[in-house]
Design a protein around this motif. Structure first.
Motif, PDB file in Angstrom:
ATOM      1  N   PHE A  78       0.784  -1.240   0.000  1.00  0.00           N
ATOM      2  CA  PHE A  78       0.000   0.000   0.000  1.00  0.00           C
ATOM      3  C   PHE A  78       0.821   1.299   0.000  1.00  0.00           C
ATOM      4  O   PHE A  78       0.259   2.381   0.008  1.00  0.00           O
ATOM      5  CB  PHE A  78      -1.023   0.009   1.149  1.00  0.00           C
ATOM      6  N   VAL A  79       2.167   1.169  -0.004  1.00  0.00           N
ATOM      7  CA  VAL A  79       2.999   2.383  -0.036  1.00  0.00           C
ATOM      8  C   VAL A  79       3.668   2.498  -1.404  1.00  0.00           C
ATOM      9  O   VAL A  79       4.232   1.532  -1.912  1.00  0.00           O
ATOM     10  CB  VAL A  79       4.043   2.348   1.101  1.00  0.00           C
ATOM     11  N   LYS A 104       0.482   6.999  -0.764  1.00  0.00           N
ATOM     12  CA  LYS A 104      -0.303   5.762  -0.760  1.00  0.00           C
ATOM     13  C   LYS A 104      -0.420   5.201  -2.175  1.00  0.00           C
ATOM     14  O   LYS A 104      -0.582   5.973  -3.125  1.00  0.00           O
ATOM     15  CB  LYS A 104      -1.699   6.085  -0.209  1.00  0.00           C
ATOM     16  N   LYS A 105      -0.334   3.874  -2.321  1.00  0.00           N
ATOM     17  CA  LYS A 105      -0.576   3.228  -3.609  1.00  0.00           C
ATOM     18  C   LYS A 105      -2.062   3.338  -3.926  1.00  0.00           C
ATOM     19  O   LYS A 105      -2.897   2.898  -3.122  1.00  0.00           O
ATOM     20  CB  LYS A 105      -0.205   1.743  -3.516  1.00  0.00           C
ATOM     21  N   THR A 114      -7.873   6.159   5.214  1.00  0.00           N
ATOM     22  CA  THR A 114      -6.969   7.281   4.941  1.00  0.00           C
ATOM     23  C   THR A 114      -7.751   8.572   4.687  1.00  0.00           C
ATOM     24  O   THR A 114      -7.188   9.563   4.225  1.00  0.00           O
ATOM     25  CB  THR A 114      -6.056   6.954   3.738  1.00  0.00           C
ATOM     26  N   THR A 119      -2.072  10.129   0.840  1.00  0.00           N
ATOM     27  CA  THR A 119      -0.970   9.678   1.701  1.00  0.00           C
ATOM     28  C   THR A 119      -1.511   8.707   2.748  1.00  0.00           C
ATOM     29  O   THR A 119      -2.723   8.629   2.971  1.00  0.00           O
ATOM     30  CB  THR A 119      -0.323  10.872   2.425  1.00  0.00           C
ATOM     31  N   VAL A 120      -0.570   7.970   3.368  1.00  0.00           N
ATOM     32  CA  VAL A 120      -0.973   7.009   4.400  1.00  0.00           C
ATOM     33  C   VAL A 120       0.029   7.056   5.554  1.00  0.00           C
ATOM     34  O   VAL A 120       1.234   7.177   5.331  1.00  0.00           O
ATOM     35  CB  VAL A 120      -1.093   5.580   3.804  1.00  0.00           C
TER      36      VAL A 120
END
Ligand code: TXA
Ligand code: MG
Length: 343
Positions: A78-79, A104-105, A114, A119-120
């Protein structure tokens, strides 16, 4: 509600670990201890699980959650990319009280977790029970602090119970947490990383590893909009109005005496060193001034204790802005709604 006295690396002797993991897999929400505060975990890939977290806390939906992992490999799902400085911070401080913001992916994780951002926020907690539950579930676990929104964060299972009894599927009791204030949140999407929330890892510690780190101006100047959505909300506030006093203990005593003369019941947040000095209705020590870690560790418990008194007004001593003192003062200022009296 389950109790974990001690975790050994044998999940069979601790059925509560696998029961908690099963609940997460079934998209239910479970509270568990971390080294900072108790978290309320849910499957970060599932909208319904995440919705249950927001509902149980009464949390505004524009405030994103921190994703908890047990192994670095989990980030790949997920990044988007891990910047070099973030990699250095992870190596030094994970597992530990440091949350990093990444790109974030797209299409990964629940967008509710999120709050629709690109972003995460991620961290790997340094607590055997948290790590065991996340590993056993095999999921990225969204976990905000396990309090009702606006209340002090929970540092014991009893605090969680007070706030969320009847609203969650499970609570794993691992005893009191250690650090006592939440993780430091650092935005690593900028070339010079930015502290969005002061916490368990200090600016000095971060700079020793990656050089210059800046601080979100909103943390210093109230006029600025904070970059971390959660920082704009009223938080940690005890029921009675709290005022921080920048002055000697004699000066604090004068303020107390004035309030007493008005017929009000007064509470004072002090430290063990000054406990015997004050005369007030409720005088509660928050650790030792000589050891700021002990202050951080008991801060939320003390704020909650004042709610079990009949105090009408509360005064607190202030703490030096150094090391974990930044996080302590940030939380106290919020609890006080930024009311400070200078002598
Ligand atoms: O120590 C902790 O961090 C605890 C334990 C349970 O791990 N968790 C915690 O979560 O404090 P919470 O939800 O109470 O606070 C998360 C903070 C909020 O201020 C939120 O706005 C910020 O992190 N945050 C989350 N995602 C973000 C993002 N993508 N960008 C900026 N800030 C973010
Ligand atoms: Mg919180």
């Amino acid at each position: 509600r389950w109790s974990v006295d001690k975790y050994v690396d044998d999940q069979d002797s601790y059925p509560q670990i696998s029961q908690a993991a099963d609940l997460l897999i079934n998209n239910e929400v479970v509270a568990f201890p971390t080294e900072t505060v108790y978290g309320l975990g849910g499957n970060a890939e599932n909208d319904e699980a995440v919705a249950k977290i927001f509902a149980a806390k009464g949390r505004p939906s524009d405030n994103p959650l921190i994703i908890h992992i047990a192994k670095e490999e989990q980030l790949n799902a997920f990044v988007e990319k891990i910047p070099e400085k973030a990699a250095q911070l992870m190596k030094q401080f994970w597992p530990g009280p440091l949350t990093l913001i990444f790109k974030k992916k797209a299409g990964s994780l629940s967008d509710k977790a999120t709050a629709g951002l690109s972003t995460v926020a991620v961290r790997m907690p340094d607590h055997p029970v948290a790590l065991a539950i996340i590993s056993a579930a095999g999921l990225p676990v969204a976990a905000p602090s396990a309090n009702r929104s606006g209340r002090p964060s929970p540092t014991t299972a009893e605090h969680v119970w007070e706030d969320l009894n009847g609203k969650i599927a499970g609570l794993v009791d691992g005893g009191p947490t250690g650090v006592g204030v939440e993780s430091t949140v650092v935005d690593c999407t900028e070339f010079i990383p930015v502290i969005l929330r002061p916490g368990g890892v200090t600016k000095e510690q971060l700079e020793a590893v990656i050089g210059e780190v800046s601080v979100d101006p909103a943390l210093v100047d109230k006029g600025e909009a904070p970059k971390s959505p959660g920082m704009k909300y009223r938080h940690y506030a005890p029921d009675a109005p709290l005022t921080l006093v920048n002055g000697t203990r004699e000066y604090i005593q004068e303020l107390v005496d004035k309030k007493k003369a008005e017929g009000l019941s007064v509470g004072i947040l002090t430290t063990e060193e000054n406990l015997g000095f004050y005369r007030a209705d409720y005088v509660i020590a928050c650790g030792k001034r000589a050891d700021l870690n002990s202050v951080a560790s008991s801060l939320y418990d003390v704020l909650r204790k004042f709610n079990n008194t009949n105090a009408d007004v509360l005064f607190s001593e202030m703490f030096p802005q150094e090391g974990v003192g930044h996080a302590i003062m940030n939380r106290l200022m919020k609890a006080a709604g930024h009311r400070v009296i200078n002598s």
